[in-house]
Design an enzyme around this catalytic site. Structure first.
Site, mmCIF file in Angstrom:
data_model
loop_
_atom_site.group_PDB
_atom_site.id
_atom_site.type_symbol
_atom_site.label_atom_id
_atom_site.label_comp_id
_atom_site.label_asym_id
_atom_site.label_seq_id
_atom_site.Cartn_x
_atom_site.Cartn_y
_atom_site.Cartn_z
ATOM 1 N N ARG A 166 -8.457 -20.706 -1.845
ATOM 2 C CA ARG A 166 -7.324 -20.496 -0.940
ATOM 3 C C ARG A 166 -6.297 -21.314 -1.061
ATOM 4 O O ARG A 166 -6.414 -22.705 -1.055
ATOM 5 C CB ARG A 166 -7.888 -20.449 0.528
ATOM 6 C CG ARG A 166 -6.700 -19.950 1.558
ATOM 7 C CD ARG A 166 -7.255 -20.248 3.091
ATOM 8 N NE ARG A 166 -6.140 -19.759 3.908
ATOM 9 C CZ ARG A 166 -5.410 -20.660 4.585
ATOM 10 N NH1 ARG A 166 -5.522 -21.903 4.288
ATOM 11 N NH2 ARG A 166 -4.548 -20.012 5.509
ATOM 12 N N TYR A 199 0.924 -1.149 -0.087
ATOM 13 C CA TYR A 199 0.109 -0.084 0.049
ATOM 14 C C TYR A 199 0.889 1.111 -0.024
ATOM 15 O O TYR A 199 1.989 1.117 0.244
ATOM 16 C CB TYR A 199 -0.950 0.016 1.282
ATOM 17 C CG TYR A 199 -0.323 0.269 2.572
ATOM 18 C CD1 TYR A 199 0.707 -0.674 3.250
ATOM 19 C CD2 TYR A 199 -0.574 1.377 3.172
ATOM 20 C CE1 TYR A 199 1.117 -0.112 4.466
ATOM 21 C CE2 TYR A 199 -0.022 1.813 4.458
ATOM 22 C CZ TYR A 199 0.950 0.770 4.900
ATOM 23 O OH TYR A 199 1.328 1.203 6.248
ATOM 24 N N LYS A 223 6.604 -2.025 1.734
ATOM 25 C CA LYS A 223 5.305 -1.506 2.457
ATOM 26 C C LYS A 223 4.027 -2.455 2.208
ATOM 27 O O LYS A 223 3.102 -2.200 1.672
ATOM 28 C CB LYS A 223 5.046 -0.112 1.744
ATOM 29 C CG LYS A 223 4.110 0.636 2.867
ATOM 30 C CD LYS A 223 4.277 2.400 2.424
ATOM 31 C CE LYS A 223 3.132 3.189 3.314
ATOM 32 N NZ LYS A 223 3.353 3.096 4.532
ATOM 33 N N GLU A 235 11.877 1.894 14.112
ATOM 34 C CA GLU A 235 11.077 3.161 13.686
ATOM 35 C C GLU A 235 9.765 3.066 14.406
ATOM 36 O O GLU A 235 9.819 2.280 15.426
ATOM 37 C CB GLU A 235 10.629 2.989 12.143
ATOM 38 C CG GLU A 235 9.963 1.493 11.968
ATOM 39 C CD GLU A 235 10.054 1.390 10.455
ATOM 40 O OE1 GLU A 235 10.079 2.428 9.525
ATOM 41 O OE2 GLU A 235 9.586 -0.014 10.062
ATOM 42 N N ARG A 269 7.953 4.219 -4.784
ATOM 43 C CA ARG A 269 8.171 3.078 -3.700
ATOM 44 C C ARG A 269 7.191 1.960 -3.839
ATOM 45 O O ARG A 269 7.391 0.967 -3.751
ATOM 46 C CB ARG A 269 8.022 3.813 -2.387
ATOM 47 C CG ARG A 269 8.345 2.520 -1.263
ATOM 48 C CD ARG A 269 8.023 3.325 0.269
ATOM 49 N NE ARG A 269 6.942 3.717 0.437
ATOM 50 C CZ ARG A 269 6.576 4.785 1.531
ATOM 51 N NH1 ARG A 269 7.715 4.992 2.558
ATOM 52 N NH2 ARG A 269 5.450 5.160 1.398
ATOM 53 N N LEU A 321 11.028 1.098 7.013
ATOM 54 C CA LEU A 321 10.553 1.411 5.734
ATOM 55 C C LEU A 321 11.296 2.826 5.318
ATOM 56 O O LEU A 321 11.735 3.686 6.136
ATOM 57 C CB LEU A 321 9.055 2.074 5.885
ATOM 58 C CG LEU A 321 8.346 2.451 4.789
ATOM 59 C CD1 LEU A 321 8.234 0.872 3.709
ATOM 60 C CD2 LEU A 321 7.045 2.929 4.925
HETATM 61 N N1 PDD Z 1 2.729 4.742 7.372
HETATM 62 N N2 PDD Z 1 7.730 3.751 8.611
HETATM 63 C C1 PDD Z 1 6.348 2.952 8.634
HETATM 64 C C2 PDD Z 1 6.364 1.345 9.616
HETATM 65 C C3 PDD Z 1 5.272 3.424 8.116
HETATM 66 O O1 PDD Z 1 4.113 2.584 8.188
HETATM 67 C C4 PDD Z 1 5.300 4.645 7.535
HETATM 68 C C5 PDD Z 1 4.229 5.211 6.802
HETATM 69 C C6 PDD Z 1 6.597 5.552 7.724
HETATM 70 C C7 PDD Z 1 6.639 6.642 6.966
HETATM 71 O O2 PDD Z 1 6.898 6.562 5.657
HETATM 72 P P1 PDD Z 1 6.423 7.731 4.724
HETATM 73 O O3 PDD Z 1 7.036 9.048 5.118
HETATM 74 O O4 PDD Z 1 6.615 7.391 3.260
HETATM 75 O O5 PDD Z 1 4.715 7.922 4.966
HETATM 76 C C8 PDD Z 1 7.677 4.747 8.122
HETATM 77 C C9 PDD Z 1 1.921 5.491 6.616
HETATM 78 C C10 PDD Z 1 1.579 6.674 6.663
HETATM 79 C C11 PDD Z 1 0.419 4.533 7.061
HETATM 80 O O6 PDD Z 1 0.489 3.420 7.313
HETATM 81 O O7 PDD Z 1 -0.533 5.262 7.566
#
Ligand code: PDD
Length: 286
Positions: A101, A33, A150, A182, A52, A206
């Site tokens: 499945r 996503y 992601k 993170e 990405r 990420l």
């Molecule tokens: N999340 N690390 C993780 C684990 C994340 O899920 C996200 C983003 C980030 C930051 O990445 P970016 O700057 O590209 O948004 C880092 C999104 C916003 C979410 O899951 O809603």
């Protein structure tokens, strides 16, 4: 007015939008996503999110959806149809819905599923939370080893958020082998003697699109940046802390595991970076 969402080539009222019970996103979390924020009706860092997404699909050998070349138009169409001024566009691609499945990936005859929807969030840029700063707790990082992809496997990050709420905090920073990886849905930073410190890129985190932009702006503004892991103890001794994500931009952190940073209010570097990020990203928003 009912929200209009996009599912596999069609714009539909949300009540009419449907995905199969055999969809691998639903059964196996076999999906990736992106979240792109919208300010003033325009998309922030769109090119980075698109790039990405392509990388995530490639890393998982997941076919690109047929509409891959039209993603910008689809985002814009949804923003326009749902009259989003401030908010976000959520996009998900899964490995589609085979007949049964089965752990093995389906063949090429099964097309990927592509879903996009908007969420309106008035006040996203002028956020009260950003003025106050937020509190984080630390939790063990027990996620899988490819956090650079992601994927929609977000159960543990959701649990981390709930552990934080239960502890009276707002969010959690995850720790592996003694070092912060993170946040549950964001990248983590500390500031010491004016230097911005954030974990180096690898498969452990990420590769945040907001992170890349913020570090570029920081360097352009002659701020010192060091990319290396840090511990919770070092963070508690820091002058400031903050996190970045597409949905929160630059968010000051004022408390870590109950230990208050500085005077407990957002620090000058965090505030300045938030301002620079918002100003510069708006200028090039599409
Ligand atoms: N999340 N690390 C993780 C684990 C994340 O899920 C996200 C983003 C980030 C930051 O990445 P970016 O700057 O590209 O948004 C880092 C999104 C916003 C979410 O899951 O809603």
């Amino acid at each position: 007015m009912s929200r209009i969402v996009y599912v596999n080539g069609e714009y539909l009222p949300e009540e009419e939008a449907k995905v199969s019970v055999f969809d691998r996103g639903f059964l196996f979390a076999d999906g990736v996503y992106e979240v792109t924020s919208v300010l003033g009706g325009k998309l922030i860092d769109f090119a980075g999110h698109e790039a990405r997404l392509r990388r995530s699909l490639n890393e998982l050998s997941m076919p690109e959806p047929a509409a891959m070349g039209e993603l910008l138009e689809i985002h814009r169409e949804l923003v326009a149809r749902n009259e989003i001024d401030e908010g976000l566009v959520y996009l998900q691609v899964t490995r589609g819905a085979p007949a049964d499945r089965d752990f093995a990936f389906p063949g090429e005859e099964v097309p990927p599923t592509l879903v996009l929807f908007t969420q309106s969030k008035p006040g996203l840029a002028d956020s009260p939370q950003a003025r106050k700063g937020i509190k984080v707790i630390s939790v063990e990082d027990i996620r899988w080893g490819r956090r650079d992809i992601k994927t929609v496997q977000l159960l543990y990050p959701s649990m981390g958020k709930m552990m934080a709420k239960k502890a009276g905090a707002d969010d959690a920073w995850m720790v592996e082998d003694g070092f912060v990886t993170e946040g549950t849905s964001n990248n983590a930073y500390i500031v010491k003697n004016g230097k911005i410190i954030t974990r180096n890129l690898g498969t452990e985190i990420l590769h945040g699109i907001t992170r890349a932009a913020v570090l570029r702006f920081a360097r352009e503004a002659q701020m010192e940046v060091e990319e290396r892991p840090f511990t919770i103890e070092e963070a508690q001794q820091a002058d400031e802390a903050f996190f970045t994500s597409a949905s929160a931009f630059v968010m000051p952190v004022v408390e870590i595991d109950g230990s208050v940073l500085g005077d407990g209010t957002p620090g000058p570097v965090s505030q300045r970076l938030r301002e620079i990020y918002l100003d510069e990203s708006r200028k090039v928003a599409v």
